[in-house]
Design a protein around this motif. Structure first.
Motif, mmCIF file in Angstrom:
data_model
loop_
_atom_site.group_PDB
_atom_site.id
_atom_site.type_symbol
_atom_site.label_atom_id
_atom_site.label_comp_id
_atom_site.label_asym_id
_atom_site.label_seq_id
_atom_site.Cartn_x
_atom_site.Cartn_y
_atom_site.Cartn_z
ATOM 1 N N ALA A 1 5.287 -6.378 -4.365
ATOM 2 C CA ALA A 1 4.762 -5.056 -4.002
ATOM 3 C C ALA A 1 4.699 -4.142 -5.220
ATOM 4 O O ALA A 1 3.727 -3.379 -5.396
ATOM 5 N N LEU A 2 5.715 -4.216 -6.080
ATOM 6 C CA LEU A 2 5.705 -3.399 -7.290
ATOM 7 C C LEU A 2 4.589 -3.837 -8.232
ATOM 8 O O LEU A 2 3.968 -3.002 -8.909
ATOM 9 N N GLY A 3 4.323 -5.133 -8.267
ATOM 10 C CA GLY A 3 3.219 -5.625 -9.083
ATOM 11 C C GLY A 3 1.889 -5.077 -8.614
ATOM 12 O O GLY A 3 1.051 -4.644 -9.424
ATOM 13 N N HIS A 4 1.677 -5.077 -7.315
ATOM 14 C CA HIS A 4 0.437 -4.504 -6.762
ATOM 15 C C HIS A 4 0.338 -3.022 -7.086
ATOM 16 O O HIS A 4 -0.752 -2.516 -7.398
ATOM 17 N N ALA A 5 1.471 -2.311 -7.018
ATOM 18 C CA ALA A 5 1.449 -0.882 -7.304
ATOM 19 C C ALA A 5 1.141 -0.610 -8.777
ATOM 20 O O ALA A 5 0.477 0.385 -9.102
ATOM 21 N N LEU A 6 1.602 -1.494 -9.662
ATOM 22 C CA LEU A 6 1.421 -1.282 -11.095
ATOM 23 C C LEU A 6 0.017 -1.611 -11.580
ATOM 24 O O LEU A 6 -0.575 -0.851 -12.367
ATOM 25 N N MET B 1 -3.821 -8.088 -9.926
ATOM 26 C CA MET B 1 -3.054 -9.195 -9.359
ATOM 27 C C MET B 1 -3.923 -10.439 -9.196
ATOM 28 O O MET B 1 -3.456 -11.564 -9.412
ATOM 29 N N LEU B 2 -5.181 -10.238 -8.829
ATOM 30 C CA LEU B 2 -6.089 -11.379 -8.714
ATOM 31 C C LEU B 2 -6.275 -12.043 -10.070
ATOM 32 O O LEU B 2 -6.235 -13.281 -10.183
ATOM 33 N N LEU B 3 -6.450 -11.241 -11.103
ATOM 34 C CA LEU B 3 -6.579 -11.788 -12.450
ATOM 35 C C LEU B 3 -5.306 -12.509 -12.862
ATOM 36 O O LEU B 3 -5.355 -13.596 -13.468
ATOM 37 N N GLY C 1 0.816 -1.214 0.000
ATOM 38 C CA GLY C 1 0.000 0.000 0.000
ATOM 39 C C GLY C 1 0.847 1.260 0.000
ATOM 40 O O GLY C 1 0.538 2.242 -0.697
ATOM 41 N N ARG C 2 1.928 1.240 0.780
ATOM 42 C CA ARG C 2 2.818 2.400 0.817
ATOM 43 C C ARG C 2 3.485 2.615 -0.542
ATOM 44 O O ARG C 2 3.629 3.749 -1.004
ATOM 45 N N VAL C 3 3.911 1.518 -1.192
ATOM 46 C CA VAL C 3 4.540 1.628 -2.516
ATOM 47 C C VAL C 3 3.529 2.152 -3.528
ATOM 48 O O VAL C 3 3.847 2.988 -4.380
ATOM 49 N N GLU C 4 2.296 1.684 -3.428
ATOM 50 C CA GLU C 4 1.246 2.146 -4.342
ATOM 51 C C GLU C 4 0.985 3.635 -4.171
ATOM 52 O O GLU C 4 0.627 4.329 -5.133
ATOM 53 N N ARG C 5 1.190 4.150 -2.958
ATOM 54 C CA ARG C 5 0.991 5.582 -2.708
ATOM 55 C C ARG C 5 2.213 6.413 -3.079
ATOM 56 O O ARG C 5 2.218 7.635 -2.885
ATOM 57 N N GLY C 6 3.281 5.745 -3.557
ATOM 58 C CA GLY C 6 4.433 6.485 -4.056
ATOM 59 C C GLY C 6 5.685 6.403 -3.221
ATOM 60 O O GLY C 6 6.715 6.982 -3.588
ATOM 61 N N ASP C 7 5.657 5.698 -2.094
ATOM 62 C CA ASP C 7 6.845 5.576 -1.259
ATOM 63 C C ASP C 7 7.834 4.595 -1.887
ATOM 64 O O ASP C 7 7.449 3.678 -2.626
ATOM 65 N N GLY C 8 9.098 4.749 -1.575
ATOM 66 C CA GLY C 8 10.098 3.792 -2.025
ATOM 67 C C GLY C 8 9.935 2.479 -1.286
ATOM 68 O O GLY C 8 9.631 2.460 -0.080
ATOM 69 N N TYR C 9 10.172 1.378 -1.990
ATOM 70 C CA TYR C 9 9.921 0.069 -1.376
ATOM 71 C C TYR C 9 10.786 -0.159 -0.143
ATOM 72 O O TYR C 9 10.285 -0.543 0.915
ATOM 73 N N TYR C 10 12.075 0.063 -0.259
ATOM 74 C CA TYR C 10 12.977 -0.295 0.833
ATOM 75 C C TYR C 10 12.815 0.616 2.037
ATOM 76 O O TYR C 10 12.898 0.161 3.185
ATOM 77 N N ALA C 11 12.555 1.889 1.809
ATOM 78 C CA ALA C 11 12.307 2.804 2.926
ATOM 79 C C ALA C 11 11.020 2.412 3.658
ATOM 80 O O ALA C 11 10.977 2.378 4.894
#
Length: 324
Positions: free
Chosen positions: A74-79, A85-87, A39-49
């Motif tokens: 996580a990047l897949g969910h963000a994209l 992802m379910l599909l 969720g954080r990555v989807e909102r624009g945060d960096g993954y590792y941070a």
């Protein structure tokens, strides 16, 4: 009689397959952590941070680097989002069923239908929006696809590499793909191992860049549960749909089937769980799901064949023993 046996084994196997996701709950700590990171990555945060901050917040370890999952999921969910992802999960399951349909083309129709039904039931039970953030789920689906692609070793290797990029625990599948030895395949697998090694070296460097001196380390592995603990684990994962004593029957079925990849893979995962896993590493079982329960089908098939071979011999012995 054999038809009745097939219906019984199909019902039992589907029951086991449907019971597999019982321990996977959306509120589980690990799933909640992975969902929040995505969720954080989807909102624009960096993954590792984001991962480092949430690991500290929830008192999850950051050492060694494998305690932080690969960023791919996580990047897949963000994209593509949760619906995408379910599909994607359903598409991978569909491809896996298609691959196994072709792989089993020389098997009896009833046996092939039973195996496909068990894989489909297990996959359908595992795929849900609540557990799409579990990396082992995706690795297990991709390995199920890869193991069904023995008729196309390039596609097989591609699916296996995708599984390893999602979860490093899947790496031994690449070693299995070296056999039977062939020079071109050896080169392809070598390149794949190099790509995976480079990816995880990059991942380790990124994790190291966000680790702080006071961050916790993993409590370690080597739970040494042994065969008895593994059997209890498998029974629990099936929602107690199978008794503890029967937990290894699917493994015996895959051994009788004689597949050069599936049995070593399932036996390897089982061995790793028995020796290395801790009691809270239940997700590791997903690494051989939804394929593992299908071994029951081959076990019953072997039993039916043995009975059929025994009957003529017994009839002949009775006839020869009769007085003239």
């Amino acid at each position: 009689m054999s038809g009745l046996c097939w219906w019984l084994v199909l019902a039992a196997s589907v029951l086991v397959a449907l019971g597999l996701p019982v321990p996977l709950r959306a509120e589980d700590g690990d799933i909640a952590l992975y969902r929040e990171i995505a969720g954080r990555v989807e909102r624009g945060d960096g993954y590792y941070a984001a991962a480092a901050e949430l690991h500290r917040q929830e008192n999850y370890p950051l050492r060694p680097f494998v305690t932080v999952r690969s960023p791919v999921l996580a990047l897949g969910h963000a994209l593509i989002g949760g619906a995408g992802m379910l599909l994607a999960a359903w598409l991978i399951l569909g491809m896996a069923l298609t691959a196994w349909f072709r792989t089993l083309r020389d098997r009896p129709p009833a046996e092939r239908a039973a195996v496909l039904a068990v894989i489909a039931a297990g996959g359908a039970a595992l795929i849900s929006p609540e557990v799409l953030h579990v990396h082992e789920l995706w690795a297990g689906l991709l390995i199920t696809l890869a193991l069904g692609l023995g008729w196309n070793r390039r596609l097989q290797l591609g699916a296996a590499v995708c599984a390893v990029l999602l979860r490093e625990l899947a790496a031994p599948i690449l070693i299995l793909l070296l056999f039977p030895f062939e020079r071109r395949q050896f080169v392809r697998v070598g390149i794949a191992i190099g790509i995976v090694a480079a990816f995880y070296a990059w991942h380790a460097a990124n994790v190291a860049s966000v680790v702080q001196p006071g961050d916790p380390s993993s409590q370690g592995w080597f739970g040494l549960m042994g065969p008895a603990g593994l059997a209890t684990y498998l029974s629990a994962a099936a929602g107690r749909a199978i008794p503890v004593w029967a937990a290894f029957l699917p493994l015996a079925g895959w051994m009788m089937h004689g597949d050069r990849l599936v049995f070593p893979w399932c036996a390897g995962v089982a061995g790793a769980i028995a020796i290395i896993a801790r009691p809270d590493n239940l997700f590791w079982l997903l690494m051989f799901c939804p394929l593992y329960p299908a071994g029951l089908v081959f076990l019953v098939s072997a039993a039916i064949l043995a009975v059929r071979r025994l009957r003529p011999a017994r009839w002949m012995s009775v006839r020869m023993g009769q007085p003239s």
